[in-house]
Structures are given as C-alpha cells and as structure tokens.
Design a protein around this motif. Structure first.
Motif, PDB file in Angstrom:
ATOM      1  N   VAL A 189       0.835  -1.200   0.000  1.00  0.00           N
ATOM      2  CA  VAL A 189       0.000   0.000   0.000  1.00  0.00           C
ATOM      3  C   VAL A 189       0.874   1.256   0.000  1.00  0.00           C
ATOM      4  O   VAL A 189       0.624   2.207  -0.741  1.00  0.00           O
ATOM      5  CB  VAL A 189      -0.951   0.016   1.215  1.00  0.00           C
ATOM      6  CG1 VAL A 189      -1.613   1.379   1.381  1.00  0.00           C
ATOM      7  CG2 VAL A 189      -2.002  -1.073   1.073  1.00  0.00           C
ATOM      8  N   TRP A 236       2.506   1.813  -3.357  1.00  0.00           N
ATOM      9  CA  TRP A 236       1.531   2.428  -4.269  1.00  0.00           C
ATOM     10  C   TRP A 236       1.405   3.925  -3.985  1.00  0.00           C
ATOM     11  O   TRP A 236       1.367   4.737  -4.886  1.00  0.00           O
ATOM     12  CB  TRP A 236       0.163   1.776  -4.104  1.00  0.00           C
ATOM     13  CG  TRP A 236       0.021   0.424  -4.715  1.00  0.00           C
ATOM     14  CD1 TRP A 236       0.842  -0.153  -5.640  1.00  0.00           C
ATOM     15  CD2 TRP A 236      -1.000  -0.522  -4.441  1.00  0.00           C
ATOM     16  NE1 TRP A 236       0.396  -1.402  -5.952  1.00  0.00           N
ATOM     17  CE2 TRP A 236      -0.741  -1.662  -5.231  1.00  0.00           C
ATOM     18  CE3 TRP A 236      -2.114  -0.523  -3.605  1.00  0.00           C
ATOM     19  CZ2 TRP A 236      -1.552  -2.774  -5.215  1.00  0.00           C
ATOM     20  CZ3 TRP A 236      -2.931  -1.640  -3.580  1.00  0.00           C
ATOM     21  CH2 TRP A 236      -2.647  -2.758  -4.385  1.00  0.00           C
ATOM     22  N   GLU A 284      -6.225   7.961  -4.354  1.00  0.00           N
ATOM     23  CA  GLU A 284      -6.795   7.756  -3.020  1.00  0.00           C
ATOM     24  C   GLU A 284      -7.755   6.571  -2.976  1.00  0.00           C
ATOM     25  O   GLU A 284      -7.780   5.808  -2.014  1.00  0.00           O
ATOM     26  CB  GLU A 284      -7.524   9.038  -2.610  1.00  0.00           C
ATOM     27  CG  GLU A 284      -8.082   9.034  -1.201  1.00  0.00           C
ATOM     28  CD  GLU A 284      -6.997   9.187  -0.148  1.00  0.00           C
ATOM     29  OE1 GLU A 284      -7.287   8.857   1.010  1.00  0.00           O
ATOM     30  OE2 GLU A 284      -5.875   9.613  -0.485  1.00  0.00           O
ATOM     31  N   ASP A 285      -8.562   6.394  -4.029  1.00  0.00           N
ATOM     32  CA  ASP A 285      -9.547   5.303  -4.032  1.00  0.00           C
ATOM     33  C   ASP A 285      -8.874   3.935  -3.954  1.00  0.00           C
ATOM     34  O   ASP A 285      -9.326   3.054  -3.224  1.00  0.00           O
ATOM     35  CB  ASP A 285     -10.414   5.367  -5.294  1.00  0.00           C
ATOM     36  CG  ASP A 285     -11.388   6.535  -5.266  1.00  0.00           C
ATOM     37  OD1 ASP A 285     -11.648   7.049  -4.163  1.00  0.00           O
ATOM     38  OD2 ASP A 285     -11.880   6.925  -6.340  1.00  0.00           O
ATOM     39  N   ARG A 286      -7.798   3.773  -4.704  1.00  0.00           N
ATOM     40  CA  ARG A 286      -7.089   2.498  -4.683  1.00  0.00           C
ATOM     41  C   ARG A 286      -6.483   2.242  -3.307  1.00  0.00           C
ATOM     42  O   ARG A 286      -6.476   1.112  -2.813  1.00  0.00           O
ATOM     43  CB  ARG A 286      -6.002   2.497  -5.756  1.00  0.00           C
ATOM     44  CG  ARG A 286      -5.368   1.149  -5.965  1.00  0.00           C
ATOM     45  CD  ARG A 286      -4.460   1.181  -7.171  1.00  0.00           C
ATOM     46  NE  ARG A 286      -3.820  -0.104  -7.361  1.00  0.00           N
ATOM     47  CZ  ARG A 286      -2.915  -0.335  -8.279  1.00  0.00           C
ATOM     48  NH1 ARG A 286      -2.555   0.621  -9.106  1.00  0.00           N
ATOM     49  NH2 ARG A 286      -2.367  -1.520  -8.398  1.00  0.00           N
ATOM     50  N   ARG A 287      -5.969   3.295  -2.669  1.00  0.00           N
ATOM     51  CA  ARG A 287      -5.388   3.147  -1.332  1.00  0.00           C
ATOM     52  C   ARG A 287      -6.458   2.720  -0.334  1.00  0.00           C
ATOM     53  O   ARG A 287      -6.233   1.859   0.514  1.00  0.00           O
ATOM     54  CB  ARG A 287      -4.726   4.446  -0.879  1.00  0.00           C
ATOM     55  CG  ARG A 287      -4.059   4.319   0.485  1.00  0.00           C
ATOM     56  CD  ARG A 287      -3.258   5.551   0.836  1.00  0.00           C
ATOM     57  NE  ARG A 287      -4.089   6.704   1.050  1.00  0.00           N
ATOM     58  CZ  ARG A 287      -4.645   7.013   2.234  1.00  0.00           C
ATOM     59  NH1 ARG A 287      -4.450   6.237   3.274  1.00  0.00           N
ATOM     60  NH2 ARG A 287      -5.377   8.084   2.364  1.00  0.00           N
ATOM     61  N   ARG A 288      -7.653   3.318  -0.446  1.00  0.00           N
ATOM     62  CA  ARG A 288      -8.743   2.938   0.467  1.00  0.00           C
ATOM     63  C   ARG A 288      -9.122   1.476   0.295  1.00  0.00           C
ATOM     64  O   ARG A 288      -9.343   0.760   1.272  1.00  0.00           O
ATOM     65  CB  ARG A 288      -9.966   3.835   0.211  1.00  0.00           C
ATOM     66  CG  ARG A 288      -9.895   5.156   0.918  1.00  0.00           C
ATOM     67  CD  ARG A 288     -11.289   5.771   1.056  1.00  0.00           C
ATOM     68  NE  ARG A 288     -11.151   7.210   1.236  1.00  0.00           N
ATOM     69  CZ  ARG A 288     -11.311   8.108   0.285  1.00  0.00           C
ATOM     70  NH1 ARG A 288     -11.641   7.734  -0.928  1.00  0.00           N
ATOM     71  NH2 ARG A 288     -11.162   9.385   0.535  1.00  0.00           N
ATOM     72  N   ARG A 289      -9.215   1.030  -0.950  1.00  0.00           N
ATOM     73  CA  ARG A 289      -9.558  -0.378  -1.200  1.00  0.00           C
ATOM     74  C   ARG A 289      -8.489  -1.301  -0.631  1.00  0.00           C
ATOM     75  O   ARG A 289      -8.811  -2.328  -0.019  1.00  0.00           O
ATOM     76  CB  ARG A 289      -9.713  -0.625  -2.709  1.00  0.00           C
ATOM     77  CG  ARG A 289     -11.015  -0.099  -3.286  1.00  0.00           C
ATOM     78  CD  ARG A 289     -11.309  -0.709  -4.646  1.00  0.00           C
ATOM     79  NE  ARG A 289     -10.258  -0.456  -5.612  1.00  0.00           N
ATOM     80  CZ  ARG A 289     -10.182   0.614  -6.401  1.00  0.00           C
ATOM     81  NH1 ARG A 289     -11.107   1.559  -6.308  1.00  0.00           N
ATOM     82  NH2 ARG A 289      -9.200   0.744  -7.263  1.00  0.00           N
ATOM     83  N   ALA A 290      -7.236  -0.932  -0.821  1.00  0.00           N
ATOM     84  CA  ALA A 290      -6.143  -1.764  -0.301  1.00  0.00           C
ATOM     85  C   ALA A 290      -6.176  -1.819   1.223  1.00  0.00           C
ATOM     86  O   ALA A 290      -5.982  -2.879   1.822  1.00  0.00           O
ATOM     87  CB  ALA A 290      -4.803  -1.230  -0.791  1.00  0.00           C
ATOM     88  N   LYS A 332      -8.790  -1.545   3.093  1.00  0.00           N
ATOM     89  CA  LYS A 332      -9.901  -2.405   3.496  1.00  0.00           C
ATOM     90  C   LYS A 332      -9.531  -3.887   3.366  1.00  0.00           C
ATOM     91  O   LYS A 332      -9.906  -4.700   4.207  1.00  0.00           O
ATOM     92  CB  LYS A 332     -11.144  -2.080   2.673  1.00  0.00           C
ATOM     93  CG  LYS A 332     -11.784  -0.767   3.088  1.00  0.00           C
ATOM     94  CD  LYS A 332     -13.028  -0.454   2.294  1.00  0.00           C
ATOM     95  CE  LYS A 332     -13.619   0.869   2.749  1.00  0.00           C
ATOM     96  NZ  LYS A 332     -14.767   1.276   1.956  1.00  0.00           N
ATOM     97  N   LEU A 333      -8.793  -4.226   2.313  1.00  0.00           N
ATOM     98  CA  LEU A 333      -8.339  -5.616   2.166  1.00  0.00           C
ATOM     99  C   LEU A 333      -7.406  -6.010   3.311  1.00  0.00           C
ATOM    100  O   LEU A 333      -7.504  -7.126   3.840  1.00  0.00           O
ATOM    101  CB  LEU A 333      -7.627  -5.800   0.823  1.00  0.00           C
ATOM    102  CG  LEU A 333      -8.529  -5.806  -0.411  1.00  0.00           C
ATOM    103  CD1 LEU A 333      -7.697  -5.800  -1.678  1.00  0.00           C
ATOM    104  CD2 LEU A 333      -9.474  -7.009  -0.378  1.00  0.00           C
TER     105      LEU A 333
END
Length: 199
Positions: free
Chosen positions: A62, A65, A72-78, A80-81
């Motif tokens: 993360v 990245w 920011e959206d990709r970081r939030r998804r990561a 959450k994973l």
C-alpha cells in the motif's frame, strides 16, 4: 520548491521505497522461516506471526503504491483488504489459542522460532525508526502510519519471542497461546483503526 528541495525530496522518496522493499523482502523470507518453525513446533504464536508477516507485506505494498502517486480510491480499497486480513487473523488466532488452552496442548521447543523472532524484532525496530524519520521529512502520513505498523510488528516479535522462551526455558506451555492472544488484540485494534479510524 527549489531544485535543491526537489532533489532532497526525491532522495527521501527513494529512501522510503528502499525501506518498504526491505520490509517486503524480510517478511517474504519470514513467512517461509515461520512456516517451517510453526509446523515443527506446532506453535500457534509462530503461525500467527507468520500470518501477520503476510499482512505486513500487504501494508508495505500500500505504501509503495502511495509513494508512486497512486490515487486515493485504490489506497482505500487496499486498506480495506488489509483490514479483512487482520480480521481473519484475529478469528484464527482466537480459535486456535483457545483450543490450545482448553485441551492443554503443549507446543514443542523452537530454536528456529526463537532465533528468527529475536532478529526480526531488531530489524523491525530499525526499519520503523527509518520510516518515522523519512515519513516526517516527506510529511507523508501514510509512510508514518505504516512505520507505526512496523514498530508494532517489532513489539509483536518480542512478545512471541517471550512466549517461546517461557515455554522453552521454564516449561510454561501456556505462554505460546498467550502470545497468540496478544496478536489477537493487535489485529482487532488494526481492524478498528482501518474501518472506523480517520485516514
């Protein structure tokens, strides 16, 4: 921003990448070592710490990245994973540690586990200090936060080491699952921070 400032920032960004890649490399090796140690000793704490190393790999990814300028959206998804990973870790450790305590199952001694967790604690503390300094210099909250995760990883290594030593030297077999409960607490705290904290 002057050319000197830009050059200094690029140097710090490269240092941030180097710290994260070092963390990734250490944890990849650690998963292999901990798998062997956990299976041979039948240790819940070592297995849990191996799973924690897997989650730390995700956390470092993360940050890589983020340092690469990912959105920011990709970081939030990561994140959450990673939170889901911590939740699964907590369920596994809670179940296994409780089963070990209830049945009185005694893990074997693990010289490999003792050696690896001792060295890992030192390495994680050094990496955490480097990430804290670099994150502060870059004013990067993601790197600073992941540096705190690395610091906690070092503390967890120390907790698992203590449990292994108490089991090995003093015959306190329950210290191994007790170390597992320490990891449960940490995992649940991370779940709460990821899903309900401010980012």
């Amino acid at each position: 921003m002057t050319e000197t400032d830009a050059a200094a920032r690029q140097t710090m960004i490269r240092r941030g990448f180097a710290l994260e890649y070092a963390t990734l490399g250490w944890n990849v090796i650690g998963i292999a070592v901990l798998t062997v140690a956990a299976l041979s000793a039948r240790s819940v704490a070592l297995a849990g710490f191996g799973l924690d190393s897997l989650i730390e790999i995700g956390a470092s990814t993360v940050v890589i990245w983020e340092l690469s300028g990912t959105g920011e959206d990709r970081r939030r998804r990561a994140l959450k994973l990673i939170g889901v990973g911590f939740a699964l870790l907590a369920v596994y450790l809670l179940t296994q540690s409780t089963w070990v305590l209830v049945t009185g199952f005694r893990p074997h001694h693990s010289p490999l586990g003792i050696g690896w967790t001792a060295v890992t604690a030192v390495v994680m503390f050094a990496l955490a200090a480097g990430k804290a300094r670099t994150g502060t210099a870059l004013d990067n909250p993601v790197l600073k936060t992941e540096g705190r995760v690395t610091l906690i990883d070092g503390l967890l290594a120390a907790a698992v080491l203590l449990g292994l030593l108490l089991n090995s030297l003093a015959g306190l077999w329950w210290a191994d699952p007790a170390a597992g409960y320490v990891l449960v607490y940490y995992a649940l705290r991370e779940v709460r921070e990821i899903f309900f904290g401010e980012h």
